[in-house]
Structures are given as structure tokens and as C-alpha cells.
Design a protein around this motif. Structure first.
Motif, PDB file in Angstrom:
ATOM      1  N   GLY A   1       0.806  -1.205   0.000  1.00 49.10           N
ATOM      2  CA  GLY A   1       0.000   0.000   0.000  1.00 49.10           C
ATOM      3  C   GLY A   1       0.841   1.258   0.000  1.00 49.10           C
ATOM      4  O   GLY A   1       1.974   1.280  -0.509  1.00 49.10           O
ATOM      5  N   LEU A   2       0.282   2.316   0.587  1.00 44.50           N
ATOM      6  CA  LEU A   2       0.925   3.627   0.615  1.00 44.50           C
ATOM      7  C   LEU A   2       0.859   4.200   2.027  1.00 44.50           C
ATOM      8  O   LEU A   2      -0.161   4.058   2.697  1.00 44.50           O
ATOM      9  N   ASP A   3       1.929   4.871   2.434  1.00 52.36           N
ATOM     10  CA  ASP A   3       1.951   5.520   3.742  1.00 52.36           C
ATOM     11  C   ASP A   3       2.654   6.852   3.607  1.00 52.36           C
ATOM     12  O   ASP A   3       3.881   6.929   3.588  1.00 52.36           O
ATOM     13  N   TYR A   4       1.875   7.926   3.507  1.00 50.32           N
ATOM     14  CA  TYR A   4       2.446   9.254   3.368  1.00 50.32           C
ATOM     15  C   TYR A   4       2.682   9.919   4.725  1.00 50.32           C
ATOM     16  O   TYR A   4       3.308  10.974   4.797  1.00 50.32           O
ATOM     17  N   TYR A   5       2.177   9.311   5.781  1.00 50.62           N
ATOM     18  CA  TYR A   5       2.390   9.878   7.112  1.00 50.62           C
ATOM     19  C   TYR A   5       3.872   9.815   7.480  1.00 50.62           C
ATOM     20  O   TYR A   5       4.425  10.751   8.046  1.00 50.62           O
ATOM     21  N   TYR A   6       4.505   8.680   7.160  1.00 54.31           N
ATOM     22  CA  TYR A   6       5.903   8.484   7.519  1.00 54.31           C
ATOM     23  C   TYR A   6       6.868   8.674   6.353  1.00 54.31           C
ATOM     24  O   TYR A   6       8.069   8.868   6.576  1.00 54.31           O
ATOM     25  N   ALA A   7       6.378   8.594   5.120  1.00 52.97           N
ATOM     26  CA  ALA A   7       7.329   8.509   4.001  1.00 52.97           C
ATOM     27  C   ALA A   7       6.830   9.236   2.752  1.00 52.97           C
ATOM     28  O   ALA A   7       6.763   8.643   1.672  1.00 52.97           O
ATOM     29  N   GLN A   8       6.534  10.513   2.872  1.00 53.58           N
ATOM     30  CA  GLN A   8       6.112  11.274   1.697  1.00 53.58           C
ATOM     31  C   GLN A   8       7.205  11.365   0.644  1.00 53.58           C
ATOM     32  O   GLN A   8       6.912  11.529  -0.548  1.00 53.58           O
ATOM     33  N   ASP A   9       8.446  11.246   1.063  1.00 51.37           N
ATOM     34  CA  ASP A   9       9.559  11.377   0.133  1.00 51.37           C
ATOM     35  C   ASP A   9       9.769  10.125  -0.712  1.00 51.37           C
ATOM     36  O   ASP A   9      10.608  10.131  -1.616  1.00 51.37           O
ATOM     37  N   ARG A  10       9.012   9.086  -0.451  1.00 47.33           N
ATOM     38  CA  ARG A  10       9.200   7.825  -1.186  1.00 47.33           C
ATOM     39  C   ARG A  10       7.937   7.412  -1.946  1.00 47.33           C
ATOM     40  O   ARG A  10       7.678   6.241  -2.155  1.00 47.33           O
ATOM     41  N   LYS A  11       7.167   8.385  -2.377  1.00 48.35           N
ATOM     42  CA  LYS A  11       5.900   8.081  -3.041  1.00 48.35           C
ATOM     43  C   LYS A  11       6.089   7.208  -4.288  1.00 48.35           C
ATOM     44  O   LYS A  11       5.333   6.261  -4.508  1.00 48.35           O
ATOM     45  N   GLN A  12       7.083   7.524  -5.083  1.00 44.50           N
ATOM     46  CA  GLN A  12       7.281   6.773  -6.322  1.00 44.50           C
ATOM     47  C   GLN A  12       7.635   5.313  -6.028  1.00 44.50           C
ATOM     48  O   GLN A  12       7.095   4.395  -6.649  1.00 44.50           O
ATOM     49  N   GLN A  13       8.549   5.104  -5.082  1.00 41.84           N
ATOM     50  CA  GLN A  13       8.931   3.739  -4.727  1.00 41.84           C
ATOM     51  C   GLN A  13       7.734   2.948  -4.202  1.00 41.84           C
ATOM     52  O   GLN A  13       7.509   1.802  -4.599  1.00 41.84           O
ATOM     53  N   MET A  14       6.964   3.575  -3.314  1.00 36.50           N
ATOM     54  CA  MET A  14       5.804   2.885  -2.751  1.00 36.50           C
ATOM     55  C   MET A  14       4.757   2.584  -3.822  1.00 36.50           C
ATOM     56  O   MET A  14       4.153   1.510  -3.822  1.00 36.50           O
ATOM     57  N   THR A  15       4.566   3.510  -4.735  1.00 37.72           N
ATOM     58  CA  THR A  15       3.580   3.309  -5.802  1.00 37.72           C
ATOM     59  C   THR A  15       3.970   2.138  -6.685  1.00 37.72           C
ATOM     60  O   THR A  15       3.143   1.278  -7.005  1.00 37.72           O
ATOM     61  N   GLU A  16       5.226   2.095  -7.094  1.00 33.34           N
ATOM     62  CA  GLU A  16       5.688   0.997  -7.952  1.00 33.34           C
ATOM     63  C   GLU A  16       5.568  -0.341  -7.233  1.00 33.34           C
ATOM     64  O   GLU A  16       5.143  -1.349  -7.829  1.00 33.34           O
ATOM     65  N   ARG A  17       5.929  -0.363  -5.961  1.00 34.68           N
ATOM     66  CA  ARG A  17       5.827  -1.600  -5.175  1.00 34.68           C
ATOM     67  C   ARG A  17       4.372  -2.029  -5.030  1.00 34.68           C
ATOM     68  O   ARG A  17       4.036  -3.213  -5.147  1.00 34.68           O
ATOM     69  N   PHE A  18       3.497  -1.061  -4.779  1.00 35.86           N
ATOM     70  CA  PHE A  18       2.074  -1.325  -4.630  1.00 35.86           C
ATOM     71  C   PHE A  18       1.506  -1.944  -5.910  1.00 35.86           C
ATOM     72  O   PHE A  18       0.789  -2.953  -5.869  1.00 35.86           O
ATOM     73  N   ILE A  19       1.841  -1.367  -7.053  1.00 33.99           N
ATOM     74  CA  ILE A  19       1.338  -1.884  -8.326  1.00 33.99           C
ATOM     75  C   ILE A  19       1.827  -3.309  -8.561  1.00 33.99           C
ATOM     76  O   ILE A  19       1.070  -4.170  -9.036  1.00 33.99           O
ATOM     77  N   THR A  20       3.073  -3.580  -8.217  1.00 37.77           N
ATOM     78  CA  THR A  20       3.599  -4.949  -8.344  1.00 37.77           C
ATOM     79  C   THR A  20       2.733  -5.939  -7.575  1.00 37.77           C
ATOM     80  O   THR A  20       2.373  -7.008  -8.076  1.00 37.77           O
ATOM     81  N   HIS A  21       2.386  -5.590  -6.342  1.00 39.74           N
ATOM     82  CA  HIS A  21       1.564  -6.477  -5.520  1.00 39.74           C
ATOM     83  C   HIS A  21       0.149  -6.619  -6.083  1.00 39.74           C
ATOM     84  O   HIS A  21      -0.422  -7.722  -6.088  1.00 39.74           O
ATOM     85  N   LEU A  22      -0.418  -5.525  -6.556  1.00 43.31           N
ATOM     86  CA  LEU A  22      -1.769  -5.588  -7.120  1.00 43.31           C
ATOM     87  C   LEU A  22      -1.789  -6.455  -8.377  1.00 43.31           C
ATOM     88  O   LEU A  22      -2.750  -7.203  -8.614  1.00 43.31           O
ATOM     89  N   GLN A  23      -0.747  -6.371  -9.182  1.00 45.83           N
ATOM     90  CA  GLN A  23      -0.677  -7.205 -10.373  1.00 45.83           C
ATOM     91  C   GLN A  23      -0.549  -8.683 -10.005  1.00 45.83           C
ATOM     92  O   GLN A  23      -1.180  -9.550 -10.625  1.00 45.83           O
ATOM     93  N   ALA A  24       0.260  -8.976  -8.985  1.00 47.03           N
ATOM     94  CA  ALA A  24       0.401 -10.371  -8.541  1.00 47.03           C
ATOM     95  C   ALA A  24      -0.915 -10.899  -7.987  1.00 47.03           C
ATOM     96  O   ALA A  24      -1.304 -12.039  -8.246  1.00 47.03           O
ATOM     97  N   ALA A  25      -1.608 -10.062  -7.210  1.00 48.94           N
ATOM     98  CA  ALA A  25      -2.900 -10.475  -6.662  1.00 48.94           C
ATOM     99  C   ALA A  25      -3.900 -10.740  -7.774  1.00 48.94           C
ATOM    100  O   ALA A  25      -4.676 -11.714  -7.728  1.00 48.94           O
ATOM    101  N   SER A  26      -3.890  -9.895  -8.794  1.00 47.98           N
ATOM    102  CA  SER A  26      -4.804 -10.076  -9.916  1.00 47.98           C
ATOM    103  C   SER A  26      -4.520 -11.378 -10.657  1.00 47.98           C
ATOM    104  O   SER A  26      -5.446 -12.107 -11.026  1.00 47.98           O
ATOM    105  N   GLN A  27      -3.247 -11.686 -10.854  1.00 48.84           N
ATOM    106  CA  GLN A  27      -2.896 -12.883 -11.603  1.00 48.84           C
ATOM    107  C   GLN A  27      -3.120 -14.165 -10.804  1.00 48.84           C
ATOM    108  O   GLN A  27      -3.432 -15.214 -11.382  1.00 48.84           O
ATOM    109  N   THR A  28      -2.948 -14.097  -9.499  1.00 46.39           N
ATOM    110  CA  THR A  28      -3.143 -15.292  -8.669  1.00 46.39           C
ATOM    111  C   THR A  28      -4.583 -15.443  -8.196  1.00 46.39           C
ATOM    112  O   THR A  28      -4.954 -16.491  -7.680  1.00 46.39           O
ATOM    113  N   LYS A  29      -5.374 -14.377  -8.347  1.00 45.48           N
ATOM    114  CA  LYS A  29      -6.752 -14.344  -7.838  1.00 45.48           C
ATOM    115  C   LYS A  29      -6.787 -14.495  -6.317  1.00 45.48           C
ATOM    116  O   LYS A  29      -7.752 -15.016  -5.745  1.00 45.48           O
TER     117      LYS A  29
END
Length: 258
Positions: free
Chosen positions: A95-123
Motif C-alpha cells: 500500500g501507501l503511507d504518506y504519514y511516515y514517508a512522503q519522500d518515497r511516493k514513487q517507490q511505494m507506488t511501484e511496489r504497490f502496483i507490483t503487488h496488485l498485479q500479482a494479486a490479480s494474476q493469482t486471484k
């Protein structure tokens, strides 16, 4: 019997149990908690999370927490491979956590999308961590989440409007001990709203012990206190609430019910 839908069994304090996880699990079952989901936060400790799931009625997830900035990044293929284990029933937490890590939005977003894609493919359902990032979290779920497998917004602390949007995306809402805190009335408003067939409970142990255990290290047996509190809040019998939330858990994490 209750289900602790989100705990970190590899991190709870086992000193009162002589360093024996089996004893902590037995204590939870004596308190009326018969199942639990042991949640992964990074690839480095995933093997120890999976080891906790060797116990009966204990399940695991696989994923990298958004705040684990020094953790090794994973891939869609790796998540798919590791989630094939019979005891792995979910992807995350992510997911995303801007409370502690606003400076890492891009990294968190890319990681989040990776997990969402894996969840979609594995159902498999995805376990979502979000803090001060509601709009971006919802946008990414709308773009990448699989409505058929959906997932859960864990340790919910967002607004009622966020909850309504997440429910519209077929996600479940999970409440931790925070809902019992004195200053959490806005969260209790959300809990009153969430339908009985879409609510889960959790400890997020070893963190966020509920009233009357605040200040202690949290553990799965305390999810019963969360359950009793929410049953009273929603005006239903404790047994009815336990049955409903347990059914919700096995409906969402359907691989655990096979």
C-alpha cells in the motif's frame, strides 16, 4: 470463535510463553480465537512468517510493507511463485503511507502496483496498508485491483467516505484495537456503517493492543476484545458477531477454507 485476520506472529513477544509460539496460539484459542493470518512485511523474513503458518488454522501472506524502505524489492513473478504455497492465502501487506514517508511516493507506488498485479494474476486477495494516502490508494485500486478477488483495508483509520469507496470496490474493512481507543469516535462511526458481511477484525500484533490492554505487547488472543467491543457497538450478540466475521474471513481468504 473469532479470527485474527492480521497479525505478525513472527514478531510477537513470546517471553511470557517461554519463547514457544505454540503456547501463544493455545492461549489465543483458549480466549476464543481459533484462526489467524500471519502477515508478511518483507522478503527477508517471509520464511519465518511461513514457518508460523505450520500451525493448524494459521495462514500466511507474502509481500513487502510500504515502509520497509531497505527491504529487497520483489517482482510479480516472485510473488506468484511464493503464493503457490498451500498456506499462503493473500498478497501483502502492501500500500501507501504518506504519514511516515512522503519522500518515497514513487517507490511505494511501484511496489504497490507490483503487488496488485500479482494479486490479480493469482486471484488472491490483497492486504492494504494506507495512511494519509486515501485518494492515491483508491485510485491505484480502481486501476489495478481485481474486483473478483479484491482484498481488505487492514487496520482501518481512514474516513467514512474512503470506507464507502473501498466497499464499492468490493473490499472488506478490518478494524484493530484502535477502534477501542477513547479518541477514535470517527472510526467508530465507520464501524457502525460497515455492513456485517464486509467487516473483519484484527490485532496487528504486536502493535496496537486494545482497551483494556493498552501499553502491553499485543497478541492474537486480544482480538476477542476487539470483537466484543464491536459487537456491542453494532448492537449484536457477541456469538453472532464472531460467526459473521469468521465467515467473512473465510469468504475473502477462500484458499484458507479448502
Amino acid at each position: 470463535m473469532f479470527v485474527d485476520s492480521h497479525c505478525h506472529l513472527d514478531r510477537i513477544d513470546l517471553e511470557p510463553y517461554g519463547s514457544d509460539l505454540s503456547a501463544a496460539i493455545a492461549a489465543a484459542r483458549e480466549a476464543g480465537v481459533d484462526s489467524m493470518l500471519s502477515v508478511s512485511v518483507d522478503m527477508e523474513t517471509f520464511p519465518s512468517v511461513l514457518e508460523t503458518a505450520a500451525h493448524d488454522n494459521v495462514w500466511a501472506s507474502v509481500g513487502v510493507h510500504p515502509l520497509e524502505d531497505k527491504a529487497r524489492e520483489t517482482t510479480v513473478d516472485e510473488l506468484i511463485k511464493l503464493s503457490s504455497h498451500e498456506k499462503v492465502v493473500a498478497i501483502g501487506e502492501t500500500g501507501l503511507d504518506y504519514y511516515y514517508a512522503q519522500d518515497r511516493k514513487q517507490q511505494m507506488t511501484e511496489r504497490f502496483i507490483t503487488h496488485l498485479q500479482a494479486a490479480s494474476q493469482t486471484k488472491l486477495p490483497v492486504i492494504i496498508h494506507t495512511r494519509d494516502a486515501g485518494q492515491d490508494t483508491l485510485q491505484l485500486l480502481e486501476q489495478h485491483a481485481d474486483r473478483d478477488s479484491a482484498g481488505v483495508i487492514h487496520c482501518f483509520t481512514e474516513t467514512l467516505d474512503f470506507a464507502k469507496a473501498a466497499l464499492d470496490l468490493d473490499f472488506y474493512i478490518s478494524f484493530s484495537g484502535i477502534v477501542t481507543f477513547r479518541n477514535a469516535e470517527s472510526l467508530r462511526e465507520v464501524a457502525r456503517y460497515v455492513p456485517m458481511d464486509r467487516i473483519l477484525i484484527e490485532t496487528d500484533s504486536p502493535y496496537l493492543a486494545p482497551v483494556p490492554h493498552r501499553g502491553k505487547s499485543n497478541e492474537p488472543k486480544y482480538v476477542a476484545d476487539v470483537g466484543r467491543f464491536l459487537a456491542e457497538l453494532k448492537g449484536v450478540a457477541v456469538d453472532e458477531f464472531a460467526e459473521a466475521t469468521s465467515a467473512n474471513f473465510y469468504r475473502l481468504f477462500s484458499k484458507a477454507d479448502t
